[in-house]
Design a protein around this motif. Structure first.
Motif, PDB file in Angstrom:
ATOM      1  N   PHE A 149       0.853  -1.230   0.048  1.00 15.83           N
ATOM      2  CA  PHE A 149       0.100   0.106   0.037  1.00 15.83           C
ATOM      3  C   PHE A 149       0.817   1.210  -0.155  1.00 15.83           C
ATOM      4  O   PHE A 149       0.409   2.199  -0.690  1.00 15.83           O
ATOM      5  N   ARG A 150       1.962   1.227   0.717  1.00 21.32           N
ATOM      6  CA  ARG A 150       2.931   2.274   0.633  1.00 21.32           C
ATOM      7  C   ARG A 150       3.227   2.234  -0.710  1.00 21.32           C
ATOM      8  O   ARG A 150       3.540   3.852  -1.153  1.00 21.32           O
ATOM      9  N   GLY A 151       3.571   1.709  -1.481  1.00 23.12           N
ATOM     10  CA  GLY A 151       4.112   1.859  -3.038  1.00 23.12           C
ATOM     11  C   GLY A 151       2.809   2.501  -3.755  1.00 23.12           C
ATOM     12  O   GLY A 151       3.144   3.080  -4.615  1.00 23.12           O
ATOM     13  N   HIS A 152       1.804   2.495  -3.396  1.00 21.21           N
ATOM     14  CA  HIS A 152       0.615   3.106  -4.099  1.00 21.21           C
ATOM     15  C   HIS A 152       0.608   4.723  -3.833  1.00 21.21           C
ATOM     16  O   HIS A 152      -0.044   5.493  -4.477  1.00 21.21           O
ATOM     17  N   VAL A 153       1.213   5.037  -2.618  1.00 16.63           N
ATOM     18  CA  VAL A 153       0.948   6.557  -2.180  1.00 16.63           C
ATOM     19  C   VAL A 153       1.736   7.375  -3.263  1.00 16.63           C
ATOM     20  O   VAL A 153       0.964   8.151  -3.938  1.00 16.63           O
ATOM     21  N   ALA A 154       2.963   7.083  -3.625  1.00 16.24           N
ATOM     22  CA  ALA A 154       3.573   8.049  -4.443  1.00 16.24           C
ATOM     23  C   ALA A 154       2.798   7.887  -6.010  1.00 16.24           C
ATOM     24  O   ALA A 154       2.730   9.020  -6.615  1.00 16.24           O
ATOM     25  N   GLU A 155       2.323   6.733  -6.316  1.00 14.70           N
ATOM     26  CA  GLU A 155       1.613   6.511  -7.438  1.00 14.70           C
ATOM     27  C   GLU A 155       0.443   7.338  -7.595  1.00 14.70           C
ATOM     28  O   GLU A 155       0.300   8.106  -8.785  1.00 14.70           O
ATOM     29  N   GLU A 156      -0.276   7.614  -6.502  1.00 13.73           N
ATOM     30  CA  GLU A 156      -1.432   8.361  -6.897  1.00 13.73           C
ATOM     31  C   GLU A 156      -1.101   9.763  -6.713  1.00 13.73           C
ATOM     32  O   GLU A 156      -1.642  10.415  -7.423  1.00 13.73           O
ATOM     33  N   MET A 157      -0.064  10.102  -6.074  1.00 10.22           N
ATOM     34  CA  MET A 157       0.590  11.609  -6.134  1.00 10.22           C
ATOM     35  C   MET A 157       0.901  11.989  -7.559  1.00 10.22           C
ATOM     36  O   MET A 157       0.789  12.842  -8.177  1.00 10.22           O
ATOM     37  N   ASP A 158       1.561  10.918  -8.256  1.00 17.23           N
ATOM     38  CA  ASP A 158       1.916  10.998  -9.514  1.00 17.23           C
ATOM     39  C   ASP A 158       0.561  11.397 -10.554  1.00 17.23           C
ATOM     40  O   ASP A 158       0.545  12.177 -11.431  1.00 17.23           O
ATOM     41  N   HIS A 159      -0.244  10.437 -10.162  1.00 18.35           N
ATOM     42  CA  HIS A 159      -1.491  10.797 -10.945  1.00 18.35           C
ATOM     43  C   HIS A 159      -2.188  12.258 -10.693  1.00 18.35           C
ATOM     44  O   HIS A 159      -2.427  12.761 -11.782  1.00 18.35           O
TER      45      HIS A 159
END
Length: 188
Positions: free
Chosen positions: A63-73
């Motif tokens: 789930f931590r890996g998805h944090v930066a991904e969502e900020m990239d979006h």
């Protein structure tokens, strides 16, 4: 010199102001999507912290890996509005829930969230097509493909949970699911 029929030319001028390359009707919904992506980042961070607190390092890292991904979006949408000379209006980000029953409930909540985001992106794409804003529609194609990947990922995790017979309690199934989530960090 490009000459458009007067009917088309007047529609172009009315639809797209000279100062922006985006239909006015899409600016507010994209600003709303910026908030939605920032919320997703907060949601996944909260899920990661729950897993960390429960001693689930695989789920926490996943789930931590998805944090930066969502900020990239979020940043992609901000950059698009800036490129279009359209206003970016940041909004308050609601706090996500911090309480979850189990890892099963977190995974199901994340899958439901990704389904909701997919609906939001699809609605934006539909609006862009309806307004004949092909630049925005083209930009949204990246998000459509990304959401497909997210749905496939989370559906696969839900399927794995069902296959493993994991219902949320402690034991080997929980450890296996945590290890499986860790493996998805490298695959995604």
């Amino acid at each position: 010199e490009l000459r458009l029929p007067s009917k088309v030319a007047s529609q172009v001028i009315l639809t797209f102001p000279r100062s922006a390359m985006i239909h006015d009707d899409l600016v507010a919904p994209i600003n709303d999507q910026i908030t939605s992506e920032a919320y997703a980042s907060q949601l996944y961070l909260q899920m990661s912290m729950w897993a960390e607190d429960k001693g689930l390092p695989g789920a926490s890292k996943f789930f931590r890996g998805h944090v930066a991904e969502e900020m990239d979006h979020r940043n992609r949408l901000v950059d698009y509005l800036v490129e279009c000379d359209a206003p970016v209006r940041l909004q308050a980000i609601p706090a996500p829930t911090a309480e979850f029953e189990s890892l099963v409930s977190i995974i199901n909540a994340a899958y439901d969230h990704e389904k909701m985001v997919t609906e939001q992106i699809d609605a934006l794409a539909s609006l862009a097509l309806d307004r004949r804003d092909f630049n925005t529609f083209n930009m949204l194609q990246w998000f459509i493909a990304e959401q497909r990947e997210e749905l496939v990922l989370f559906r696969g995790i839900v399927d794995y949970m069902k296959l493993a017979g994991f219902t949320g309690g402690p034991g080997d199934a929980l450890v296996n699911l945590d290890t499986f989530l860790l493996s998805q960090c490298h695959a995604h």
